[in-house]
Design a protein around this motif. Structure first.
Motif, PDB file in Angstrom:
ATOM      1  N   HIS A 206      49.217  35.751  45.750  1.00 33.69           N
ATOM      2  CA  HIS A 206      49.006  36.484  44.509  1.00 33.69           C
ATOM      3  C   HIS A 206      49.029  37.992  44.753  1.00 33.69           C
ATOM      4  O   HIS A 206      48.458  38.484  45.739  1.00 33.69           O
ATOM      5  CB  HIS A 206      47.662  36.106  43.897  1.00 33.69           C
ATOM      6  CG  HIS A 206      47.604  34.712  43.391  1.00 33.69           C
ATOM      7  ND1 HIS A 206      46.729  34.300  42.411  1.00 33.69           N
ATOM      8  CD2 HIS A 206      48.324  33.596  43.708  1.00 33.69           C
ATOM      9  CE1 HIS A 206      46.902  33.015  42.162  1.00 33.69           C
ATOM     10  NE2 HIS A 206      47.855  32.564  42.948  1.00 33.69           N
ATOM     11  N   TYR A 239      42.022  30.158  49.037  1.00 33.97           N
ATOM     12  CA  TYR A 239      41.574  31.500  49.406  1.00 33.97           C
ATOM     13  C   TYR A 239      41.348  31.493  50.912  1.00 33.97           C
ATOM     14  O   TYR A 239      40.647  30.620  51.441  1.00 33.97           O
ATOM     15  CB  TYR A 239      40.283  31.836  48.669  1.00 33.97           C
ATOM     16  CG  TYR A 239      39.720  33.206  48.969  1.00 33.97           C
ATOM     17  CD1 TYR A 239      40.272  34.350  48.404  1.00 33.97           C
ATOM     18  CD2 TYR A 239      38.618  33.365  49.804  1.00 33.97           C
ATOM     19  CE1 TYR A 239      39.753  35.610  48.658  1.00 33.97           C
ATOM     20  CE2 TYR A 239      38.086  34.622  50.066  1.00 33.97           C
ATOM     21  CZ  TYR A 239      38.655  35.735  49.490  1.00 33.97           C
ATOM     22  OH  TYR A 239      38.142  36.983  49.752  1.00 33.97           O
ATOM     23  N   SER A 274      39.067  26.616  38.535  1.00 36.25           N
ATOM     24  CA  SER A 274      40.227  27.471  38.293  1.00 36.25           C
ATOM     25  C   SER A 274      40.528  28.318  39.523  1.00 36.25           C
ATOM     26  O   SER A 274      39.742  28.357  40.481  1.00 36.25           O
ATOM     27  CB  SER A 274      39.961  28.390  37.102  1.00 36.25           C
ATOM     28  OG  SER A 274      38.925  29.318  37.426  1.00 36.25           O
ATOM     29  N   GLU A 275      41.650  29.025  39.494  1.00 29.72           N
ATOM     30  CA  GLU A 275      41.995  29.905  40.608  1.00 29.72           C
ATOM     31  C   GLU A 275      40.969  31.023  40.755  1.00 29.72           C
ATOM     32  O   GLU A 275      40.628  31.428  41.874  1.00 29.72           O
ATOM     33  CB  GLU A 275      43.401  30.489  40.424  1.00 29.72           C
ATOM     34  CG  GLU A 275      43.580  31.342  39.186  1.00 29.72           C
ATOM     35  CD  GLU A 275      45.009  31.853  39.068  1.00 29.72           C
ATOM     36  OE1 GLU A 275      45.329  32.866  39.714  1.00 29.72           O
ATOM     37  OE2 GLU A 275      45.797  31.224  38.323  1.00 29.72           O
ATOM     38  N   ASP A 276      40.446  31.543  39.616  1.00 29.38           N
ATOM     39  CA  ASP A 276      39.435  32.599  39.684  1.00 29.38           C
ATOM     40  C   ASP A 276      38.154  32.078  40.322  1.00 29.38           C
ATOM     41  O   ASP A 276      37.495  32.797  41.097  1.00 29.38           O
ATOM     42  CB  ASP A 276      39.130  33.141  38.285  1.00 29.38           C
ATOM     43  CG  ASP A 276      40.283  33.940  37.700  1.00 29.38           C
ATOM     44  OD1 ASP A 276      41.132  34.405  38.489  1.00 29.38           O
ATOM     45  OD2 ASP A 276      40.354  34.087  36.474  1.00 29.38           O
ATOM     46  N   GLU A 277      37.805  30.838  40.017  1.00 35.96           N
ATOM     47  CA  GLU A 277      36.594  30.257  40.599  1.00 35.96           C
ATOM     48  C   GLU A 277      36.755  30.036  42.100  1.00 35.96           C
ATOM     49  O   GLU A 277      35.804  30.230  42.872  1.00 35.96           O
ATOM     50  CB  GLU A 277      36.255  28.946  39.889  1.00 35.96           C
ATOM     51  CG  GLU A 277      35.737  29.126  38.473  1.00 35.96           C
ATOM     52  CD  GLU A 277      35.562  27.809  37.746  1.00 35.96           C
ATOM     53  OE1 GLU A 277      34.459  27.580  37.209  1.00 35.96           O
ATOM     54  OE2 GLU A 277      36.526  27.009  37.717  1.00 35.96           O
ATOM     55  N   GLU A 279      38.541  31.883  44.116  1.00 37.98           N
ATOM     56  CA  GLU A 279      38.382  33.194  44.739  1.00 37.98           C
ATOM     57  C   GLU A 279      36.918  33.627  44.739  1.00 37.98           C
ATOM     58  O   GLU A 279      36.418  34.181  45.733  1.00 37.98           O
ATOM     59  CB  GLU A 279      39.241  34.233  44.028  1.00 37.98           C
ATOM     60  CG  GLU A 279      39.193  35.608  44.705  1.00 37.98           C
ATOM     61  CD  GLU A 279      40.165  36.593  44.100  1.00 37.98           C
ATOM     62  OE1 GLU A 279      40.524  37.563  44.791  1.00 37.98           O
ATOM     63  OE2 GLU A 279      40.571  36.403  42.927  1.00 37.98           O
ATOM     64  N   GLU A 280      36.223  33.359  43.644  1.00 33.38           N
ATOM     65  CA  GLU A 280      34.813  33.743  43.561  1.00 33.38           C
ATOM     66  C   GLU A 280      33.977  32.998  44.599  1.00 33.38           C
ATOM     67  O   GLU A 280      33.132  33.588  45.282  1.00 33.38           O
ATOM     68  CB  GLU A 280      34.277  33.448  42.157  1.00 33.38           C
ATOM     69  CG  GLU A 280      32.817  33.836  41.968  1.00 33.38           C
ATOM     70  CD  GLU A 280      32.301  33.501  40.580  1.00 33.38           C
ATOM     71  OE1 GLU A 280      31.091  33.694  40.340  1.00 33.38           O
ATOM     72  OE2 GLU A 280      33.102  33.032  39.734  1.00 33.38           O
TER      73      GLU A 280
END
Length: 292
Positions: A206, A239, A274-277, A279-280
């Motif tokens: 990304h 990640y 999700s992808e954001d989760e 990464e978080e």
């Protein structure tokens, strides 16, 4: 946490470290001056049967030449059993409900025996989340108490979240060997995505510049987020953080690797993260890692 499957104590297995539901953990490795097998799926009676099987096998080999004949050691510890043979030394131990097997390979039987007995003598149970006060090496459910410099160490442990079974967290601590290729944090990050893990058909990082500065254990490394296309064309996210070690440092400075990945197929009916989760979660775990 993924542990050694019971079958691996009886013979070689294609994938010997798995989660309780059978999902394999191919990245895991329990290596410290030899290879550990650790399982919580064997009862004390099952452990005693395992030891008796080895005793019978060793008894049948006593007519071999002195160079090939196995030798059993006198050891302390309830039920512990250690021996040496051609090519190395090994032991069995039962620690607080966990069966532990250890094998160290060497053509020097005396050296192998010294290593195995030292590890066994300093092996003790460790509760989940327990941080020992003494120096040593943590493995799943056990701790090797030592202040000596280790010869080899590749301790990589895989976890899955109870609330999100689709999320796998893998962390690896690798002692840097002077003869090993010296990859920078970014080179290691690229190598893992493109070659080392074989995560799927393709990996798309990304961002126009995907390499981000991330710290593990207070050391600067490289982090990246990726979309993964699996071999069945399913989409997942990962990640990855890598930190370069230093074989010439005056203190132990290992290679570190953190990999947090979604496997939607293992969600067990729950909504995949999700992808954001991903990464978080990865950032939170990275921030928590420090040498203790």
């Amino acid at each position: 946490m993924a542990l050694t499957i019971v079958e691996a104590f009886r013979g070689p297995q294609e994938s010997n470290i798995r989660f309780p539901d059978g999902m394999i953990a191919p990245l895991s490795s329990f290596v410290y001056n030899g290879t550990f097998y650790i399982s919580d799926g064997i009862s004390r009676d099952g452990y005693d049967a395992l030891v008796n099987t080895m005793k019978d096998r060793i008894a049948r080999e006593q007519d071999k030449s002195p160079d090939e004949r196995p030798v059993v050691f006198s050891v302390q510890g309830s039920g512990s059993y250690a021996w040496t043979g051609r090519g190395g030394a090994a032991f069995y131990a039962f620690k607080d409900g966990k069966t532990v097997s250890f094998v160290t390979r060497s053509d020097d039987r005396n050296s192998a025996s010294t290593t195995a007995l030292e590890v066994l003598t300093n092996l003790q149970p460790r509760a989940v989340g327990e941080v020992p006060a003494e120096p040593g090496v943590c493995l799943p459910g056990v701790f090797v108490r030592t202040s000596q410099v280790d010869k080899t160490r590749i301790v990589g442990v895989s976890y899955r979240l109870k609330r999100h079974p689709d999320v796998l967290i893998f962390f690896r601590d690798t002692k840097v060997q002077k003869y090993a290729p010296r990859l920078t944090s970014r080179q290691e990050n690229e190598f893992v995505w493109t070659s080392a893990f074989g995560v799927g058909k393709s990996v798309k990082l990304h961002g126009a510049f995907p390499w981000r500065t991330v710290k593990l254990d207070g050391r600067e490394g490289v982090g990246s987020l990726a979309t993964i296309t699996r071999r069945d064309d399913a989409t997942d996210y990962g990640y990855l953080v890598t930190v370069q070690g230093d074989a010439d440092a005056t203190v132990d400075t290992p290679d570190l690797l953190l990999y947090v990945v979604r496997n939607a197929a293992a969600a067990n009916g729950k909504t995949p993260v999700s992808e954001d989760e991903i990464e978080e979660i990865g950032r939170e775990v990275a921030a928590s890692i420090k040498r203790r």
